[in-house]
Design a protein around this motif. Sequence first.
Motif, short mmCIF file in Angstrom:
data_model
loop_
_atom_site.label_atom_id
_atom_site.label_comp_id
_atom_site.label_asym_id
_atom_site.label_seq_id
_atom_site.Cartn_x
_atom_site.Cartn_y
_atom_site.Cartn_z
N ILE A 193 -28.76 -1.20 53.19
CA ILE A 193 -27.51 -1.15 53.95
C ILE A 193 -26.29 -1.17 53.01
CG2 ILE A 193 -26.09 -2.37 55.64
CD1 ILE A 193 -28.68 -3.43 56.87
N LEU A 194 -26.40 -1.96 51.94
CA LEU A 194 -25.29 -2.09 51.00
C LEU A 194 -25.26 -1.00 49.94
CD1 LEU A 194 -25.40 -5.96 50.42
CD2 LEU A 194 -23.73 -4.69 51.78
N LEU A 195 -26.32 -0.18 49.88
CA LEU A 195 -26.41 0.81 48.82
C LEU A 195 -25.22 1.78 48.78
CD1 LEU A 195 -28.03 2.11 46.52
CD2 LEU A 195 -29.21 3.49 48.23
N PRO A 196 -24.76 2.34 49.91
CA PRO A 196 -23.64 3.29 49.82
C PRO A 196 -22.38 2.68 49.21
CG PRO A 196 -24.75 3.50 51.94
CD PRO A 196 -25.32 2.28 51.27
N ILE A 197 -21.98 1.52 49.71
CA ILE A 197 -20.74 0.92 49.20
C ILE A 197 -20.92 0.44 47.77
CG2 ILE A 197 -21.27 -1.37 50.12
CD1 ILE A 197 -18.30 -1.74 50.63
N ALA A 198 -22.13 -0.07 47.44
CA ALA A 198 -22.38 -0.51 46.06
C ALA A 198 -22.38 0.67 45.10
CB ALA A 198 -23.72 -1.26 45.99
N SER A 199 -22.99 1.79 45.53
CA SER A 199 -23.01 2.98 44.68
C SER A 199 -21.60 3.51 44.44
CB SER A 199 -23.87 4.07 45.33
OG SER A 199 -25.20 3.64 45.49
N ALA A 200 -20.81 3.59 45.52
CA ALA A 200 -19.44 4.08 45.38
C ALA A 200 -18.63 3.16 44.47
CB ALA A 200 -18.78 4.18 46.75
N PHE A 201 -18.80 1.86 44.61
CA PHE A 201 -18.05 0.90 43.80
C PHE A 201 -18.42 0.99 42.33
CE2 PHE A 201 -17.93 -3.42 41.94
CZ PHE A 201 -16.55 -3.60 41.91
N LEU A 202 -19.72 0.98 42.04
CA LEU A 202 -20.16 0.98 40.64
C LEU A 202 -19.83 2.32 39.96
CD1 LEU A 202 -23.60 -0.84 41.00
CD2 LEU A 202 -21.45 -1.77 40.12
N ALA A 272 -12.82 -0.53 43.29
CA ALA A 272 -12.95 -0.22 41.86
C ALA A 272 -11.61 0.21 41.27
CB ALA A 272 -13.99 0.87 41.67
N LEU A 273 -10.84 0.94 42.05
CA LEU A 273 -9.52 1.38 41.59
C LEU A 273 -8.61 0.19 41.33
CD1 LEU A 273 -7.78 3.96 41.15
CD2 LEU A 273 -7.05 3.73 43.53
N THR A 274 -8.68 -0.80 42.19
CA THR A 274 -7.87 -2.01 42.02
C THR A 274 -8.27 -2.78 40.78
OG1 THR A 274 -7.65 -2.17 44.44
CG2 THR A 274 -7.12 -4.13 43.15
N ILE A 275 -9.57 -2.88 40.53
CA ILE A 275 -10.05 -3.66 39.38
C ILE A 275 -9.70 -2.96 38.07
CG2 ILE A 275 -12.15 -4.43 38.20
CD1 ILE A 275 -13.37 -4.94 40.95
N THR A 276 -9.87 -1.66 38.00
CA THR A 276 -9.62 -0.94 36.74
C THR A 276 -8.14 -0.78 36.45
OG1 THR A 276 -9.79 1.18 37.91
CG2 THR A 276 -11.79 0.32 36.86
N GLY A 277 -7.31 -0.83 37.48
CA GLY A 277 -5.88 -0.71 37.27
C GLY A 277 -5.39 0.70 37.00
N VAL A 278 -6.24 1.70 37.20
CA VAL A 278 -5.82 3.09 37.01
C VAL A 278 -4.91 3.48 38.17
CG1 VAL A 278 -6.60 5.48 36.78
CG2 VAL A 278 -7.97 3.62 35.83
N PRO A 279 -3.77 4.10 37.90
CA PRO A 279 -2.87 4.51 39.00
C PRO A 279 -3.59 5.45 39.97
CG PRO A 279 -1.76 4.69 36.88
CD PRO A 279 -3.21 4.41 36.59
N ALA A 280 -3.38 5.24 41.26
CA ALA A 280 -4.04 6.07 42.26
C ALA A 280 -3.64 7.53 42.12
CB ALA A 280 -3.69 5.56 43.66
N SER A 281 -2.41 7.77 41.71
CA SER A 281 -1.96 9.14 41.55
C SER A 281 -2.74 9.88 40.47
CB SER A 281 -0.47 9.17 41.21
OG SER A 281 -0.23 8.43 40.02
N VAL A 282 -3.30 9.14 39.53
CA VAL A 282 -4.11 9.74 38.46
C VAL A 282 -5.58 9.78 38.85
CG1 VAL A 282 -4.88 9.51 36.07
CG2 VAL A 282 -2.50 9.02 36.67
N ALA A 283 -6.09 8.66 39.37
CA ALA A 283 -7.52 8.55 39.68
C ALA A 283 -7.94 9.45 40.83
CB ALA A 283 -7.87 7.10 40.00
N LEU A 284 -7.06 9.62 41.82
CA LEU A 284 -7.43 10.35 43.02
C LEU A 284 -6.77 11.72 43.10
CD1 LEU A 284 -7.23 7.41 45.59
CD2 LEU A 284 -9.20 8.20 44.27
N PHE A 285 -6.24 12.18 41.98
CA PHE A 285 -5.60 13.48 41.95
C PHE A 285 -6.66 14.57 41.82
CE2 PHE A 285 -3.81 17.01 39.41
CZ PHE A 285 -2.84 17.43 40.31
N THR A 286 -6.51 15.62 42.61
CA THR A 286 -7.43 16.75 42.53
C THR A 286 -6.66 18.04 42.67
OG1 THR A 286 -9.35 17.82 43.52
CG2 THR A 286 -7.95 16.58 45.01
N THR A 287 -6.95 19.00 41.82
CA THR A 287 -6.21 20.26 41.81
C THR A 287 -6.90 21.35 42.60
OG1 THR A 287 -7.33 20.92 39.75
CG2 THR A 287 -5.22 19.75 39.55
#
Length: 440
Positions: A193-202, A272-287
Amino acid sequence: MSPWHLPFRIPKLEIARRSTEASPLVDSPSAQLQEFLVKLGGALLSVGTAATDIQRTLRRVAITLGSPNTALIVFPALIFVGMPEEKDTRFEVAESSGGEVRFDRAARIYFVVDQATAGHLTAGQGIEAIDAILAAKPRFNLVVRILGHGLAAAGVGLVLLGAEPLSVVYGFVLGVLVGLAKLLVKPGTYAAILLPIASAFLLALVVFAAANVQLVGEPLQVLVPPLVTLLPGAALTTGIQELAAGDIIAGSSRLVSGIAQLIFLAFGIVAALTITGVPASVALFTTHPALGAFQPWTGVLLFSLGIFFYYCGPRRSFYFLTLVLLVGYGSQLVGAVLLGSAFSGFFGALALTLVAYLVQSIPGAPPAVVCFLPAFWLLVPGATGLISLTQSVTGSNVDASSLTALVGSIVAIALGVLSGTALFRQIFRVAPARWGLRLV
Protein backbone atom coordinates in the motif's frame (compact mmCIF):
# COMPACT_ATOMS: atom_id res chain seq x y z
CA MET A 1 -46.96 3.57 -66.28
CA SER A 2 -45.48 6.02 -63.77
CA PRO A 3 -42.57 8.06 -65.15
CA TRP A 4 -40.60 6.98 -62.11
CA HIS A 5 -41.29 3.28 -62.55
CA LEU A 6 -38.18 1.30 -63.47
CA PRO A 7 -38.48 -1.64 -65.90
CA PHE A 8 -36.27 -3.77 -63.67
CA ARG A 9 -36.16 -4.65 -59.98
CA ILE A 10 -33.28 -3.44 -57.83
CA PRO A 11 -32.24 -6.20 -55.44
CA LYS A 12 -32.36 -5.31 -51.78
CA LEU A 13 -29.10 -5.26 -49.92
CA GLU A 14 -29.64 -7.38 -46.84
CA ILE A 15 -26.99 -7.75 -44.20
CA ALA A 16 -27.30 -10.72 -41.92
CA ARG A 17 -26.94 -9.63 -38.32
CA ARG A 18 -25.64 -11.83 -35.56
CA SER A 19 -26.90 -11.48 -32.03
CA THR A 20 -24.46 -10.32 -29.38
CA GLU A 21 -26.40 -12.28 -26.78
CA ALA A 22 -25.33 -15.75 -25.69
CA SER A 23 -27.47 -18.83 -26.31
CA PRO A 24 -28.06 -21.47 -23.63
CA LEU A 25 -26.16 -24.66 -24.45
CA VAL A 26 -26.99 -26.45 -21.20
CA ASP A 27 -30.53 -27.28 -20.03
CA SER A 28 -29.89 -26.71 -16.32
CA PRO A 29 -26.96 -25.25 -14.36
CA SER A 30 -24.59 -27.48 -12.44
CA ALA A 31 -24.13 -27.19 -8.70
CA GLN A 32 -20.70 -25.66 -9.26
CA LEU A 33 -21.77 -22.86 -11.58
CA GLN A 34 -22.03 -20.23 -8.86
CA GLU A 35 -18.54 -21.00 -7.60
CA PHE A 36 -17.19 -20.91 -11.15
CA LEU A 37 -18.75 -17.49 -11.84
CA VAL A 38 -17.29 -16.12 -8.61
CA LYS A 39 -13.81 -17.43 -9.39
CA LEU A 40 -13.97 -16.25 -12.99
CA GLY A 41 -15.11 -12.81 -11.91
CA GLY A 42 -12.30 -12.54 -9.38
CA ALA A 43 -9.80 -13.59 -12.03
CA LEU A 44 -11.10 -10.94 -14.43
CA LEU A 45 -10.79 -8.36 -11.65
CA SER A 46 -7.17 -9.35 -11.13
CA VAL A 47 -6.27 -8.48 -14.74
CA GLY A 48 -7.88 -5.04 -14.65
CA THR A 49 -11.09 -5.66 -16.59
CA ALA A 50 -13.73 -2.95 -16.20
CA ALA A 51 -16.76 -3.82 -14.04
CA THR A 52 -19.09 -3.25 -17.01
CA ASP A 53 -17.19 -5.78 -19.12
CA ILE A 54 -16.99 -8.31 -16.27
CA GLN A 55 -20.74 -8.20 -15.74
CA ARG A 56 -21.38 -8.63 -19.47
CA THR A 57 -18.92 -11.54 -19.68
CA LEU A 58 -20.27 -13.36 -16.62
CA ARG A 59 -23.82 -12.99 -17.87
CA ARG A 60 -22.91 -14.60 -21.20
CA VAL A 61 -21.19 -17.47 -19.39
CA ALA A 62 -24.16 -17.93 -17.05
CA ILE A 63 -26.62 -18.02 -19.98
CA THR A 64 -24.47 -20.48 -21.90
CA LEU A 65 -24.18 -22.82 -18.91
CA GLY A 66 -27.91 -22.91 -18.20
CA SER A 67 -28.67 -20.05 -15.80
CA PRO A 68 -30.09 -17.08 -17.76
CA ASN A 69 -31.62 -15.48 -14.64
CA THR A 70 -28.42 -15.23 -12.63
CA ALA A 71 -28.20 -11.99 -10.64
CA LEU A 72 -24.83 -10.24 -10.88
CA ILE A 73 -23.47 -7.19 -9.05
CA VAL A 74 -19.92 -6.21 -9.92
CA PHE A 75 -17.72 -3.70 -8.11
CA PRO A 76 -14.03 -2.97 -8.74
CA ALA A 77 -13.07 -5.26 -5.87
CA LEU A 78 -16.18 -7.35 -5.13
CA ILE A 79 -18.58 -9.56 -7.07
CA PHE A 80 -21.96 -10.83 -5.90
CA VAL A 81 -23.54 -13.79 -7.70
CA GLY A 82 -27.09 -14.92 -7.00
CA MET A 83 -28.46 -18.17 -8.41
CA PRO A 84 -32.28 -18.11 -8.44
CA GLU A 85 -32.36 -21.71 -9.67
CA GLU A 86 -31.15 -22.89 -6.27
CA LYS A 87 -33.54 -23.44 -3.38
CA ASP A 88 -31.67 -20.90 -1.28
CA THR A 89 -30.35 -17.99 -3.25
CA ARG A 90 -26.89 -17.18 -1.94
CA PHE A 91 -24.60 -14.31 -2.67
CA GLU A 92 -20.93 -14.99 -2.86
CA VAL A 93 -18.14 -12.44 -2.65
CA ALA A 94 -15.12 -12.62 -4.89
CA GLU A 95 -12.02 -10.59 -4.21
CA SER A 96 -9.27 -9.77 -6.65
CA SER A 97 -6.12 -11.80 -6.02
CA GLY A 98 -4.15 -8.56 -6.03
CA GLY A 99 -0.58 -8.12 -7.10
CA GLU A 100 0.75 -7.18 -10.49
CA VAL A 101 -1.33 -7.74 -13.60
CA ARG A 102 0.24 -10.44 -15.77
CA PHE A 103 -0.55 -10.68 -19.45
CA ASP A 104 0.12 -14.41 -19.66
CA ARG A 105 -2.45 -14.90 -16.91
CA ALA A 106 -4.94 -12.59 -18.66
CA ALA A 107 -4.64 -14.51 -21.92
CA ARG A 108 -5.32 -17.84 -20.20
CA ILE A 109 -8.28 -16.42 -18.26
CA TYR A 110 -9.90 -15.14 -21.45
CA PHE A 111 -9.26 -18.52 -23.07
CA VAL A 112 -11.36 -20.03 -20.27
CA VAL A 113 -14.07 -17.46 -21.05
CA ASP A 114 -14.01 -18.45 -24.72
CA GLN A 115 -14.22 -22.14 -23.87
CA ALA A 116 -17.09 -21.61 -21.43
CA THR A 117 -19.17 -19.45 -23.79
CA ALA A 118 -18.62 -22.02 -26.57
CA GLY A 119 -19.88 -24.80 -24.33
CA HIS A 120 -16.54 -26.63 -24.36
CA LEU A 121 -16.04 -26.29 -20.61
CA THR A 122 -18.15 -27.33 -17.65
CA ALA A 123 -18.32 -25.30 -14.45
CA GLY A 124 -16.22 -27.88 -12.62
CA GLN A 125 -13.55 -27.85 -15.30
CA GLY A 126 -13.62 -24.06 -15.27
CA ILE A 127 -12.93 -23.96 -11.53
CA GLU A 128 -9.94 -26.26 -11.95
CA ALA A 129 -8.65 -24.16 -14.85
CA ILE A 130 -8.92 -20.87 -12.93
CA ASP A 131 -7.16 -22.36 -9.88
CA ALA A 132 -4.34 -23.62 -12.10
CA ILE A 133 -4.00 -20.23 -13.82
CA LEU A 134 -3.79 -18.29 -10.57
CA ALA A 135 -1.21 -20.72 -9.19
CA ALA A 136 1.00 -20.73 -12.30
CA LYS A 137 4.40 -19.05 -12.17
CA PRO A 138 5.17 -16.01 -14.36
CA ARG A 139 6.44 -16.73 -17.84
CA PHE A 140 9.61 -14.65 -17.38
CA ASN A 141 12.00 -14.73 -14.43
CA LEU A 142 12.65 -11.88 -12.03
CA VAL A 143 15.69 -10.44 -13.84
CA VAL A 144 13.96 -10.26 -17.22
CA ARG A 145 10.91 -8.58 -15.72
CA ILE A 146 12.98 -6.00 -13.84
CA LEU A 147 14.95 -5.09 -16.96
CA GLY A 148 11.65 -4.85 -18.83
CA HIS A 149 10.42 -2.27 -16.31
CA GLY A 150 13.54 -0.22 -16.98
CA LEU A 151 12.98 -0.36 -20.75
CA ALA A 152 9.36 0.73 -20.30
CA ALA A 153 10.48 3.72 -18.22
CA ALA A 154 13.03 4.71 -20.86
CA GLY A 155 10.39 4.47 -23.59
CA VAL A 156 7.93 6.66 -21.68
CA GLY A 157 10.63 9.28 -21.20
CA LEU A 158 11.14 9.45 -24.95
CA VAL A 159 7.46 9.52 -25.89
CA LEU A 160 5.88 11.79 -23.30
CA LEU A 161 8.70 14.05 -22.12
CA GLY A 162 11.15 14.12 -25.01
CA ALA A 163 13.92 13.13 -22.62
CA GLU A 164 17.56 13.69 -23.50
CA PRO A 165 19.78 10.59 -23.93
CA LEU A 166 21.34 10.96 -20.45
CA SER A 167 17.89 11.37 -18.90
CA VAL A 168 16.75 8.21 -20.69
CA VAL A 169 19.67 6.30 -19.15
CA TYR A 170 18.83 7.68 -15.70
CA GLY A 171 15.18 6.77 -16.22
CA PHE A 172 16.16 3.21 -17.18
CA VAL A 173 18.28 2.75 -14.04
CA LEU A 174 15.61 4.14 -11.72
CA GLY A 175 12.95 2.13 -13.58
CA VAL A 176 14.93 -1.04 -12.83
CA LEU A 177 14.96 -0.13 -9.12
CA VAL A 178 11.22 0.54 -9.04
CA GLY A 179 10.53 -2.71 -10.89
CA LEU A 180 12.63 -4.61 -8.38
CA ALA A 181 10.75 -3.05 -5.46
CA LYS A 182 7.36 -3.81 -7.00
CA LEU A 183 8.19 -7.47 -7.56
CA LEU A 184 9.74 -8.01 -4.15
CA VAL A 185 6.90 -6.47 -2.13
CA LYS A 186 4.19 -8.96 -1.20
CA PRO A 187 0.72 -7.99 -2.54
CA GLY A 188 -1.93 -7.04 0.00
CA THR A 189 0.52 -5.96 2.71
CA TYR A 190 1.01 -2.49 4.18
CA ALA A 191 4.31 -2.34 2.32
CA ALA A 192 2.43 -2.77 -0.97
CA ILE A 193 0.00 0.00 0.00
CA LEU A 194 2.85 2.37 0.87
CA LEU A 195 4.97 1.42 -2.14
CA PRO A 196 3.72 4.17 -4.52
CA ILE A 197 4.27 7.06 -2.13
CA ALA A 198 7.56 5.57 -0.86
CA SER A 199 8.83 5.08 -4.42
CA ALA A 200 7.89 8.63 -5.42
CA PHE A 201 9.51 10.05 -2.27
CA LEU A 202 12.78 8.13 -2.53
CA LEU A 203 13.16 8.65 -6.27
CA ALA A 204 12.41 12.35 -5.90
CA LEU A 205 15.05 12.63 -3.16
CA VAL A 206 17.67 11.12 -5.45
CA VAL A 207 16.65 13.09 -8.55
CA PHE A 208 16.31 16.46 -6.81
CA ALA A 209 19.63 15.97 -5.02
CA ALA A 210 21.25 15.21 -8.39
CA ALA A 211 19.62 18.32 -9.88
CA ASN A 212 20.99 20.37 -6.99
CA VAL A 213 24.55 19.53 -8.08
CA GLN A 214 23.80 19.99 -11.79
CA LEU A 215 23.83 16.25 -12.64
CA VAL A 216 20.27 16.38 -13.95
CA GLY A 217 18.98 19.11 -16.25
CA GLU A 218 15.20 18.55 -16.15
CA PRO A 219 14.31 16.44 -13.07
CA LEU A 220 10.85 15.51 -14.34
CA GLN A 221 12.37 13.78 -17.38
CA VAL A 222 14.12 11.44 -14.95
CA LEU A 223 11.55 11.23 -12.16
CA VAL A 224 8.24 10.54 -13.91
CA PRO A 225 9.14 7.66 -16.31
CA PRO A 226 10.21 5.17 -13.59
CA LEU A 227 6.86 5.74 -11.86
CA VAL A 228 4.85 4.96 -14.99
CA THR A 229 3.44 1.63 -13.83
CA LEU A 230 2.36 3.25 -10.55
CA LEU A 231 0.39 5.97 -12.33
CA PRO A 232 -3.42 5.56 -12.26
CA GLY A 233 -4.06 6.47 -15.90
CA ALA A 234 -5.98 3.25 -16.50
CA ALA A 235 -7.97 3.59 -13.26
CA LEU A 236 -8.98 7.18 -14.05
CA THR A 237 -9.98 6.40 -17.62
CA THR A 238 -11.78 3.16 -16.72
CA GLY A 239 -13.63 4.97 -13.93
CA ILE A 240 -14.97 7.57 -16.39
CA GLN A 241 -15.80 4.76 -18.81
CA GLU A 242 -17.83 2.92 -16.13
CA LEU A 243 -19.63 6.13 -15.17
CA ALA A 244 -20.56 6.72 -18.81
CA ALA A 245 -21.82 3.13 -19.05
CA GLY A 246 -24.07 3.61 -15.99
CA ASP A 247 -21.98 1.78 -13.38
CA ILE A 248 -22.12 4.65 -10.90
CA ILE A 249 -20.72 2.85 -7.85
CA ALA A 250 -17.93 1.07 -9.72
CA GLY A 251 -16.96 4.16 -11.70
CA SER A 252 -17.02 6.49 -8.70
CA SER A 253 -14.96 4.22 -6.48
CA ARG A 254 -12.37 3.60 -9.20
CA LEU A 255 -12.19 7.32 -9.99
CA VAL A 256 -11.67 8.23 -6.32
CA SER A 257 -9.03 5.51 -6.02
CA GLY A 258 -7.17 6.85 -9.05
CA ILE A 259 -7.27 10.43 -7.81
CA ALA A 260 -6.04 9.31 -4.37
CA GLN A 261 -3.17 7.46 -6.02
CA LEU A 262 -2.17 10.62 -7.87
CA ILE A 263 -2.34 12.64 -4.66
CA PHE A 264 -0.14 10.12 -2.83
CA LEU A 265 2.48 10.21 -5.57
CA ALA A 266 2.41 14.01 -5.66
CA PHE A 267 2.72 14.15 -1.86
CA GLY A 268 5.84 11.99 -1.97
CA ILE A 269 7.41 14.26 -4.58
CA VAL A 270 6.51 17.45 -2.70
CA ALA A 271 7.89 16.01 0.55
CA ALA A 272 11.20 15.23 -1.14
CA LEU A 273 11.22 18.69 -2.69
CA THR A 274 10.84 20.26 0.74
CA ILE A 275 13.66 18.21 2.25
CA THR A 276 16.16 18.83 -0.56
CA GLY A 277 15.41 22.54 -0.70
CA VAL A 278 15.51 22.67 -4.51
CA PRO A 279 13.31 25.53 -5.79
CA ALA A 280 10.05 24.21 -7.24
CA SER A 281 10.52 26.37 -10.30
CA VAL A 282 13.70 24.41 -11.06
CA ALA A 283 12.73 20.92 -9.89
CA LEU A 284 9.31 20.85 -11.56
CA PHE A 285 10.15 22.78 -14.69
CA THR A 286 9.55 20.98 -17.96
CA THR A 287 10.05 22.30 -21.48
CA HIS A 288 8.44 19.45 -23.47
CA PRO A 289 10.95 19.88 -26.29
CA ALA A 290 9.93 19.19 -29.89
CA LEU A 291 10.35 15.51 -30.69
CA GLY A 292 12.48 14.32 -33.58
CA ALA A 293 11.16 12.32 -36.49
CA PHE A 294 12.07 8.93 -35.02
CA GLN A 295 12.43 9.64 -31.30
CA PRO A 296 8.81 9.06 -30.20
CA TRP A 297 8.41 5.94 -32.38
CA THR A 298 11.60 4.52 -30.89
CA GLY A 299 10.12 5.27 -27.49
CA VAL A 300 6.93 3.39 -28.35
CA LEU A 301 8.97 0.33 -29.40
CA LEU A 302 11.06 0.47 -26.21
CA PHE A 303 7.95 0.88 -24.11
CA SER A 304 6.20 -2.03 -25.81
CA LEU A 305 9.22 -4.31 -25.39
CA GLY A 306 9.57 -3.36 -21.73
CA ILE A 307 5.88 -3.89 -21.00
CA PHE A 308 6.00 -7.25 -22.81
CA PHE A 309 8.80 -8.49 -20.55
CA TYR A 310 7.63 -6.93 -17.28
CA TYR A 311 4.03 -8.12 -17.56
CA CYS A 312 4.97 -11.50 -19.03
CA GLY A 313 3.28 -11.21 -22.40
CA PRO A 314 2.22 -14.53 -23.99
CA ARG A 315 4.01 -15.83 -27.06
CA ARG A 316 3.78 -13.63 -30.17
CA SER A 317 1.80 -11.01 -28.23
CA PHE A 318 4.65 -8.49 -28.56
CA TYR A 319 3.85 -7.89 -32.23
CA PHE A 320 0.18 -7.26 -31.59
CA LEU A 321 0.86 -5.13 -28.52
CA THR A 322 3.28 -2.99 -30.53
CA LEU A 323 0.77 -2.65 -33.37
CA VAL A 324 -1.96 -1.42 -31.01
CA LEU A 325 0.38 1.04 -29.29
CA LEU A 326 1.64 2.42 -32.61
CA VAL A 327 -1.92 2.81 -33.90
CA GLY A 328 -3.03 4.51 -30.69
CA TYR A 329 -0.09 6.89 -30.58
CA GLY A 330 -0.26 7.67 -34.29
CA SER A 331 -4.01 8.32 -34.14
CA GLN A 332 -3.47 10.63 -31.19
CA LEU A 333 -0.98 12.65 -33.24
CA VAL A 334 -3.41 12.84 -36.18
CA GLY A 335 -6.20 13.95 -33.85
CA ALA A 336 -3.99 16.69 -32.41
CA VAL A 337 -3.27 18.01 -35.91
CA LEU A 338 -6.92 17.93 -37.01
CA LEU A 339 -8.78 19.10 -33.90
CA GLY A 340 -6.15 20.07 -31.34
CA SER A 341 -4.67 18.32 -28.32
CA ALA A 342 -7.94 18.45 -26.34
CA PHE A 343 -9.52 15.83 -28.63
CA SER A 344 -6.39 13.88 -29.58
CA GLY A 345 -6.95 11.30 -26.87
CA PHE A 346 -10.39 10.49 -28.29
CA PHE A 347 -8.95 9.50 -31.66
CA GLY A 348 -6.11 7.54 -30.09
CA ALA A 349 -8.41 5.64 -27.72
CA LEU A 350 -11.00 4.91 -30.43
CA ALA A 351 -8.41 3.57 -32.86
CA LEU A 352 -6.50 1.43 -30.35
CA THR A 353 -9.73 0.01 -28.88
CA LEU A 354 -11.06 -1.01 -32.28
CA VAL A 355 -7.73 -2.50 -33.38
CA ALA A 356 -7.26 -4.32 -30.06
CA TYR A 357 -10.69 -5.96 -30.37
CA LEU A 358 -10.13 -6.88 -34.00
CA VAL A 359 -6.65 -8.39 -33.63
CA GLN A 360 -7.53 -10.43 -30.52
CA SER A 361 -9.28 -12.88 -32.84
CA ILE A 362 -6.01 -13.67 -34.64
CA PRO A 363 -4.32 -16.88 -33.40
CA GLY A 364 -1.57 -15.94 -30.97
CA ALA A 365 -2.93 -12.44 -30.33
CA PRO A 366 -3.58 -11.45 -26.71
CA PRO A 367 -7.03 -10.44 -25.42
CA ALA A 368 -7.86 -6.77 -25.85
CA VAL A 369 -7.48 -6.06 -22.14
CA VAL A 370 -3.74 -6.83 -22.45
CA CYS A 371 -3.30 -3.91 -24.85
CA PHE A 372 -5.54 -1.48 -22.96
CA LEU A 373 -3.44 -1.07 -19.81
CA PRO A 374 -0.15 0.06 -21.44
CA ALA A 375 -2.09 2.12 -23.98
CA PHE A 376 -3.64 4.19 -21.20
CA TRP A 377 -0.17 5.09 -19.94
CA LEU A 378 0.93 6.04 -23.43
CA LEU A 379 -2.13 8.25 -23.96
CA VAL A 380 -0.89 10.70 -21.36
CA PRO A 381 -3.43 11.09 -18.50
CA GLY A 382 -1.41 9.49 -15.70
CA ALA A 383 1.95 11.19 -16.32
CA THR A 384 0.40 14.54 -17.21
CA GLY A 385 -1.85 14.39 -14.16
CA LEU A 386 1.05 13.75 -11.81
CA ILE A 387 3.07 16.63 -13.27
CA SER A 388 0.12 19.06 -13.23
CA LEU A 389 -0.96 18.15 -9.71
CA THR A 390 2.54 18.45 -8.29
CA GLN A 391 3.12 21.79 -9.99
CA SER A 392 -0.22 23.09 -8.73
CA VAL A 393 0.46 22.04 -5.12
CA THR A 394 3.82 23.81 -5.08
CA GLY A 395 2.48 26.89 -6.84
CA SER A 396 4.85 26.46 -9.78
CA ASN A 397 2.16 25.73 -12.35
CA VAL A 398 2.26 28.56 -14.84
CA ASP A 399 -0.77 27.27 -16.76
CA ALA A 400 -3.89 27.43 -14.60
CA SER A 401 -5.89 25.50 -17.18
CA SER A 402 -3.65 22.41 -17.13
CA LEU A 403 -5.77 20.49 -14.61
CA THR A 404 -8.91 21.30 -16.59
CA ALA A 405 -7.17 20.06 -19.72
CA LEU A 406 -6.22 16.88 -17.86
CA VAL A 407 -9.85 16.16 -16.93
CA GLY A 408 -10.87 16.85 -20.52
CA SER A 409 -8.26 14.42 -21.86
CA ILE A 410 -9.42 11.67 -19.49
CA VAL A 411 -13.04 12.16 -20.56
CA ALA A 412 -12.01 12.20 -24.23
CA ILE A 413 -10.07 8.94 -23.85
CA ALA A 414 -12.95 7.26 -22.01
CA LEU A 415 -15.40 8.33 -24.73
CA GLY A 416 -12.96 7.02 -27.32
CA VAL A 417 -12.92 3.62 -25.62
CA LEU A 418 -16.72 3.55 -25.42
CA SER A 419 -17.05 4.55 -29.08
CA GLY A 420 -14.47 1.99 -30.19
CA THR A 421 -16.23 -0.74 -28.22
CA ALA A 422 -19.63 0.18 -29.67
CA LEU A 423 -18.19 0.25 -33.19
CA PHE A 424 -16.61 -3.18 -32.75
CA ARG A 425 -19.88 -4.65 -31.49
CA GLN A 426 -21.59 -3.36 -34.64
CA ILE A 427 -18.85 -4.89 -36.78
CA PHE A 428 -19.29 -8.17 -34.91
CA ARG A 429 -23.01 -8.17 -35.67
CA VAL A 430 -22.53 -7.89 -39.46
CA ALA A 431 -19.22 -9.76 -39.87
CA PRO A 432 -19.38 -13.35 -41.18
CA ALA A 433 -18.99 -16.02 -38.53
CA ARG A 434 -15.95 -17.40 -40.38
CA TRP A 435 -14.01 -14.30 -39.34
CA GLY A 436 -13.98 -15.69 -35.83
CA LEU A 437 -14.34 -12.35 -34.03
CA ARG A 438 -14.29 -12.72 -30.24
CA LEU A 439 -16.98 -10.89 -28.29
CA VAL A 440 -15.55 -10.53 -24.79
